[in-house]
Design a protein around this motif. Structure first.
Motif, mmCIF file in Angstrom:
data_model
loop_
_atom_site.group_PDB
_atom_site.id
_atom_site.type_symbol
_atom_site.label_atom_id
_atom_site.label_comp_id
_atom_site.label_asym_id
_atom_site.label_seq_id
_atom_site.Cartn_x
_atom_site.Cartn_y
_atom_site.Cartn_z
ATOM 1 N N ALA A 39 0.830 -1.207 0.000
ATOM 2 C CA ALA A 39 0.000 0.000 0.000
ATOM 3 C C ALA A 39 0.863 1.255 0.000
ATOM 4 C CB ALA A 39 -0.941 -0.010 1.205
ATOM 5 N N ILE A 40 1.952 1.265 0.781
ATOM 6 C CA ILE A 40 2.803 2.450 0.881
ATOM 7 C C ILE A 40 3.449 2.785 -0.455
ATOM 8 C CG2 ILE A 40 4.837 1.130 1.569
ATOM 9 C CD1 ILE A 40 3.793 4.651 2.807
ATOM 10 N N ASP A 41 3.580 1.796 -1.331
ATOM 11 C CA ASP A 41 4.225 2.036 -2.622
ATOM 12 C C ASP A 41 3.391 2.928 -3.529
ATOM 13 O OD1 ASP A 41 6.257 0.375 -1.753
ATOM 14 O OD2 ASP A 41 5.452 -1.415 -2.766
ATOM 15 N N ASP A 49 -4.701 6.937 -1.143
ATOM 16 C CA ASP A 49 -4.951 6.126 0.051
ATOM 17 C C ASP A 49 -3.875 5.045 0.115
ATOM 18 O OD1 ASP A 49 -5.785 4.576 2.141
ATOM 19 O OD2 ASP A 49 -7.696 3.974 1.255
ATOM 20 N N HIS A 50 -2.844 5.297 0.910
ATOM 21 C CA HIS A 50 -1.779 4.314 1.061
ATOM 22 C C HIS A 50 -1.741 3.743 2.475
ATOM 23 C CE1 HIS A 50 0.044 8.159 2.356
ATOM 24 N NE2 HIS A 50 0.737 7.415 3.188
ATOM 25 N N THR A 51 -2.834 3.972 3.220
ATOM 26 C CA THR A 51 -2.889 3.487 4.603
ATOM 27 C C THR A 51 -3.924 2.389 4.815
ATOM 28 O OG1 THR A 51 -4.417 5.268 5.202
ATOM 29 C CG2 THR A 51 -2.060 5.690 5.501
ATOM 30 N N SER A 52 -4.955 2.342 3.979
ATOM 31 C CA SER A 52 -5.953 1.282 4.124
ATOM 32 C C SER A 52 -5.332 -0.069 3.767
ATOM 33 C CB SER A 52 -7.155 1.543 3.216
ATOM 34 O OG SER A 52 -7.837 2.715 3.608
ATOM 35 N N PRO A 53 -5.874 -1.156 4.316
ATOM 36 C CA PRO A 53 -5.339 -2.487 3.990
ATOM 37 C C PRO A 53 -5.362 -2.746 2.483
ATOM 38 C CG PRO A 53 -6.828 -2.624 5.856
ATOM 39 C CD PRO A 53 -6.957 -1.223 5.326
ATOM 40 N N LEU A 54 -4.340 -3.416 2.015
ATOM 41 C CA LEU A 54 -4.237 -3.765 0.604
ATOM 42 C C LEU A 54 -3.592 -5.137 0.485
ATOM 43 C CD1 LEU A 54 -4.532 -2.696 -2.401
ATOM 44 C CD2 LEU A 54 -2.102 -2.153 -2.237
ATOM 45 N N GLU A 55 -4.209 -6.002 -0.306
ATOM 46 C CA GLU A 55 -3.640 -7.310 -0.590
ATOM 47 C C GLU A 55 -3.521 -7.490 -2.096
ATOM 48 O OE1 GLU A 55 -5.562 -10.568 1.362
ATOM 49 O OE2 GLU A 55 -6.010 -9.396 3.173
ATOM 50 N N LEU A 56 -2.668 -8.411 -2.498
ATOM 51 C CA LEU A 56 -2.552 -8.725 -3.917
ATOM 52 C C LEU A 56 -3.908 -9.221 -4.410
ATOM 53 C CD1 LEU A 56 -0.454 -8.915 -6.252
ATOM 54 C CD2 LEU A 56 -0.288 -11.347 -5.697
ATOM 55 N N HIS A 57 -4.423 -8.572 -5.450
ATOM 56 C CA HIS A 57 -5.761 -8.906 -5.907
ATOM 57 C C HIS A 57 -5.747 -10.224 -6.666
ATOM 58 C CE1 HIS A 57 -9.700 -6.953 -5.843
ATOM 59 N NE2 HIS A 57 -9.969 -7.718 -6.880
ATOM 60 N N PRO A 58 -6.705 -11.116 -6.389
ATOM 61 C CA PRO A 58 -6.747 -12.399 -7.108
ATOM 62 C C PRO A 58 -6.878 -12.182 -8.613
ATOM 63 C CG PRO A 58 -8.227 -12.427 -5.213
ATOM 64 C CD PRO A 58 -7.778 -11.013 -5.373
ATOM 65 N N TRP A 59 -5.994 -12.785 -9.373
ATOM 66 C CA TRP A 59 -5.922 -12.544 -10.816
ATOM 67 C C TRP A 59 -7.231 -12.891 -11.527
ATOM 68 C CZ3 TRP A 59 -1.501 -10.389 -12.966
ATOM 69 C CH2 TRP A 59 -1.495 -10.273 -14.361
ATOM 70 N N GLY A 60 -7.876 -13.945 -11.113
ATOM 71 C CA GLY A 60 -9.069 -14.398 -11.817
ATOM 72 C C GLY A 60 -10.376 -13.989 -11.175
ATOM 73 N N GLU A 70 -11.490 -4.541 0.663
ATOM 74 C CA GLU A 70 -12.019 -3.360 -0.013
ATOM 75 C C GLU A 70 -13.350 -2.930 0.611
ATOM 76 O OE1 GLU A 70 -10.297 -3.804 -4.514
ATOM 77 O OE2 GLU A 70 -12.000 -5.085 -3.986
ATOM 78 N N ARG A 71 -14.166 -3.889 0.943
ATOM 79 C CA ARG A 71 -15.454 -3.547 1.551
ATOM 80 C C ARG A 71 -15.276 -2.902 2.921
ATOM 81 N NH1 ARG A 71 -16.676 -8.744 -0.514
ATOM 82 N NH2 ARG A 71 -16.484 -9.666 1.566
ATOM 83 N N ASP A 72 -14.205 -3.241 3.610
ATOM 84 C CA ASP A 72 -14.024 -2.755 4.980
ATOM 85 C C ASP A 72 -13.871 -1.242 5.071
ATOM 86 O OD1 ASP A 72 -14.229 -5.294 5.956
ATOM 87 O OD2 ASP A 72 -12.070 -5.616 6.201
ATOM 88 N N ASN A 73 -13.323 -0.601 4.043
ATOM 89 C CA ASN A 73 -13.136 0.853 4.173
ATOM 90 C C ASN A 73 -14.291 1.669 3.603
ATOM 91 O OD1 ASN A 73 -12.818 1.047 1.405
ATOM 92 N ND2 ASN A 73 -10.625 1.464 1.473
ATOM 93 N N GLY A 74 -15.310 0.990 3.090
ATOM 94 C CA GLY A 74 -16.543 1.678 2.728
ATOM 95 C C GLY A 74 -16.491 2.491 1.451
ATOM 96 N N ARG A 75 -15.439 2.353 0.647
ATOM 97 C CA ARG A 75 -15.353 3.133 -0.587
ATOM 98 C C ARG A 75 -15.948 2.346 -1.754
ATOM 99 N NH1 ARG A 75 -12.292 7.628 0.684
ATOM 100 N NH2 ARG A 75 -13.461 8.421 -1.104
ATOM 101 N N ASP A 76 -16.281 3.073 -2.844
ATOM 102 C CA ASP A 76 -16.963 2.414 -3.967
ATOM 103 C C ASP A 76 -15.965 1.730 -4.897
ATOM 104 O OD1 ASP A 76 -15.807 4.376 -5.555
ATOM 105 O OD2 ASP A 76 -17.650 5.527 -5.812
ATOM 106 N N ILE A 77 -16.512 1.075 -5.917
ATOM 107 C CA ILE A 77 -15.698 0.277 -6.827
ATOM 108 C C ILE A 77 -14.691 1.132 -7.570
ATOM 109 C CG2 ILE A 77 -17.453 0.468 -8.652
ATOM 110 C CD1 ILE A 77 -15.055 -2.511 -8.032
#
Length: 716
Positions: A39-41, A49-60, A70-77
């Protein structure tokens, strides 16, 4: 009055008719699981937003479905589509070079690979290093970069990511392929070492003249600095310089209201930008009162300064240095080790004198380097960059626009059914002959409806019939000096357009000539764009367009995944992760607004479409008329949507026949044929005989064609 000197035009032989493949590295293939972006990158990249949790997104994963973090921080798509990282990297490209070679690709164009916080990398932190997350040792690379003096090339090192790019270049060349990089020289990003130094030191920065500063956080101090005798020229080292008055706006028309980092948040209408600080604060890239001109008003893209010669001396010399670094990395003249050219982002925004000087610099390093500009304008206006002293070609969006008009907007229309005047759109509403609309909102109009006030329909007859399409192709051959038409990048899609198949789904939209209007209307977030999976009938139209792309003069370019059957709206939805045959993918079951689709779209590698592209490419390589031959329109029939053209090279000739209607048609070609013809390839399988040679009046041979609906055939 002295006559203008005609400049001999030289284009690289290897680029004449070559097949291009465009790759966005972050979305092509994850080859190294150990360089996952954090996220910091992405600090100082939109959406900030480089502070909210971020994980490698599933490719498929389903593109519009939010993951748990993504749902946890309440932001839209739309917020999250910009934050997502799928982990594509340079090793992933190396791993799939065999795939590209088998497909028949001759040259690669990579979207930006240089250090930058965004996924797209058009907001460069530097030009002399590859982004650490594209290489095997991000932490080690960043530590190495931190020890350098960025404006002193003698201190530059080769990071692991840099070396991996050199490995990619070598592997490409060993396959007799070529590779060019994206040069984004009009602007950089908020993490740019130039911007950061100016942000911190303001008028005392030795780089204060390198960017288009419009106002300072400390105007008194800056005025005092202006009175000094340029004492900081030495402080900028070997590439310092660039004094004088800030350049005025240039290039294409800017937004009516530019946004600036120092403006109030409500005025910017972008609530997620960090608040500007009163003084320097490394936690925010903005300071009150400090304003730098930005590209098209995007706060994350501060522009380099220009004078009458284009980019001023300091950043100009930096660009020249990095050009040499990537084209001659060993410093020994071995161009096999370096890139084969450049694609230049928003080239029209930089004044001509810079490009003339830079071309000389490039060609002094590699006389066979290829330079292609992003200059989206009319055929007549793009000619200003194609006189032999700036670029070899432009990304040929005019080819795409012509195809959009003939094959997409012209669907279900013939000339006989349309008056030769601008259409009244209020009288042309009707049902759409496709499955349920799945954009989430917006009116449902007939795909053939021609939007009002479309400049491409004013004045005169509807622009999009066979005769008009043929005229546009001929114009693109005659408008530029030879041999430039042979190296023009003929594209149907890119990272800045909706996918071809989705454009066919949304055939009611304009052709794209009104660039920004179409760009915005073709984005899924605006509601009217239908994001469903294309039907087989719509894919049939795509095949017809692709057949023409590979049989007219120029150099066809494939945007990654088009050959695999990918679909999607414009940015960011045209930048989905590549669909591979060895990956499993969830169906697209969620609409952009988060609600379920009535008909989920199965996502999988399209083997038949891939084979179609592959056969077309290899057929093009086997037959010189298709790659380097002349072009001649043989027949157009606007009433029936028929186009036939001839490609000829030395004593060889081939014919391409297109039926752009929904009915089977019979056609007799004018003139005589020198010998027998056979069907080499068609856009759709059809067991019936398509062409036969007949005697006319017992003397001349003539060609008789039977063409199925929405069908194209190559005869030779």
């Amino acid at each position: 009055m002295a006559k203008k000197k005609n400049i001999p035009i030289h284009v690289p032989d290897w680029a004449r008719g070559v097949v291009w493949y465009q790759i966005m590295p972050e979305r092509f293939r994850n080859g190294d699981p150990n360089n996952t972006p954090r996220a910091i990158d992405q600090k100082n990249a939109w959406p900030h937003d480089h502070t909210s949790p971020l994980e490698l997104h599933p490719w498929g994963s389903d593109w519009y479905r939010l993951e748990s973090w993504e749902r946890d921080n309440g932001r839209d798509i739309w917020f999250h589509l910009q934050r997502r990282r799928y982990g594509g990297d340079l090793l992933g490209i190396i791993d799939k070079l065999d795939y590209l070679e088998d497909l028949g690709i001759g040259a690669l164009y990579l979207n930006p690979v240089f250090e930058a916080p965004s996924a797209h990398k058009y907001d460069a932190a530097s030009y002399h290093h590859v982004d650490p997350n594209f290489g095997p040792d991000p932490a080690g690379d960043r530590a190495m970069i931190a020890r350098e003096i960025p404006h002193e090339p003698s201190t530059w090192s080769w990071t692991e990511a840099d070396l991996l790019l050199l490995e990619l270049i070598e592997q490409v060349h060993r396959r007799d392929m070529y590779i060019i990089l994206d040069g984004v020289f009009n602007h950089m990003g908020l993490n740019s070492w130039i911007y950061q130094d100016i942000l911190k030191y303001q008028g005392e920065s030795p780089f204060r003249d390198w960017m288009a500063v419009e106002s300072w956080a400390d105007p008194v101090r800056s005025r005092r600095r202006d009175k000094r005798a340029d004492r900081d020229k030495k402080g900028a080292g070997a590439v310092a310089g660039g004094t004088g008055k800030a350049g005025s706006d240039h290039g294409k028309k800017r937004n009516e209201k530019d946004v600036h980092p120092s403006d109030s948040v409500p005025e910017m209408n972008v609530p997620d930008l960090p608040e500007p600080s009163d003084g320097y604060n490394p936690a925010t890239p903005f300071r009150k009162g400090f304003r730098v001109r930005t590209w098209e008003g995007f706060a994350e893209l501060p522009e380099l300064r220009q004078d009458r010669r284009g980019i001023v001396d300091g950043p100009r010399q930096y660009i020249f240095e990095i050009t040499r670094r990537w084209m001659n990395p060993h410093g020994n003249g071995d161009t096999f080790a370096g890139v084969d050219g450049w694609r230049l982002d928003v080239a029209h925004c930089i004044k001509h004198p810079f490009w003339k000087a830079w071309r000389k610099h490039v060609r002094s390093i590699n006389p066979e380097a290829y330079l292609v500009a992003e200059a989206i304008d009319s055929v007549e206006k793009t000619g200003a960059w194609l006189k032999g002293d700036e670029f070899d070609a432009v990304m040929n969006y005019n080819f795409q626009f012509a195809c959009n008009e003939f094959f997409i907007r012209n669907r279900k229309r013939t000339k006989s059914s349309q008056p030769d005047k601008r259409l009244d759109t209020s009288a042309n509403k009707g049902s759409d002959d496709v499955p349920d609309r799945e954009s989430g909102s917006g009116p449902d109009k007939d795909p053939g409806t021609i939007p009002d006030k479309d400049p491409d329909t004013i004045p005169g007859p509807y622009k999009g019939f066979a005769s008009d399409f043929a005229r546009k192709i001929e114009q693109q051959q005659s408008a530029y000096p030879q041999p430039i038409p042979e190296v023009m990048q003929n594209l149907l899609g890119s990272h800045d357009t909706d996918r071809i198949a989705s454009r066919i789904v949304n055939s009611k939209l304009k052709s794209g000539r009104s660039w920004w209007e179409y760009f915005n209307r073709s984005k899924a977030e605006h509601g009217e764009y239908d994001t469903r999976k294309p039907t087989p009938e719509e894919e049939r139209v795509k095949r017809l367009m692709v057949l023409v792309q590979f049989t007219v003069p120029g150099s066809p370019m494939i945007y990654y995944g088009d050959e695999a059957g990918m679909w999607g709206a414009n940015d960011p939805c045209c930048r989905k992760p590549m669909v591979w045959p060895d990956y499993e993918y969830e169906p697209e079951s969620v609409l952009p607004d988060g609600t379920p689709r009535s008909r989920p779209g199965r996502v999988a590698f399209d083997n038949e479409l891939h084979d179609y592209y592959r056969r077309l490419i290899h057929l093009r390589k086997q037959h010189p008329p298709l790659r380097n031959g002349g072009f001649e329109t043989v027949l157009t029939d606007d009433d029936r949507g028929i186009l036939v053209y001839r490609r000829s090279y030395e004593d060889q000739e081939m014919f391409v026949a297109i039926n752009n209607s929904n009915k089977r048609v019979s056609v007799d070609l004018p003139g005589e044929c020198s010998g027998p013809l056979r069907r080499l390839m068609s856009s759709q399988p059809d067991g019936k005989q398509v062409a036969r040679i007949e005697k006319q009046n017992g003397k001349k041979n003539r060609i008789h064609l039977e063409l199925p609906p929405e069908y194209g055939v190559i005869l030779g």
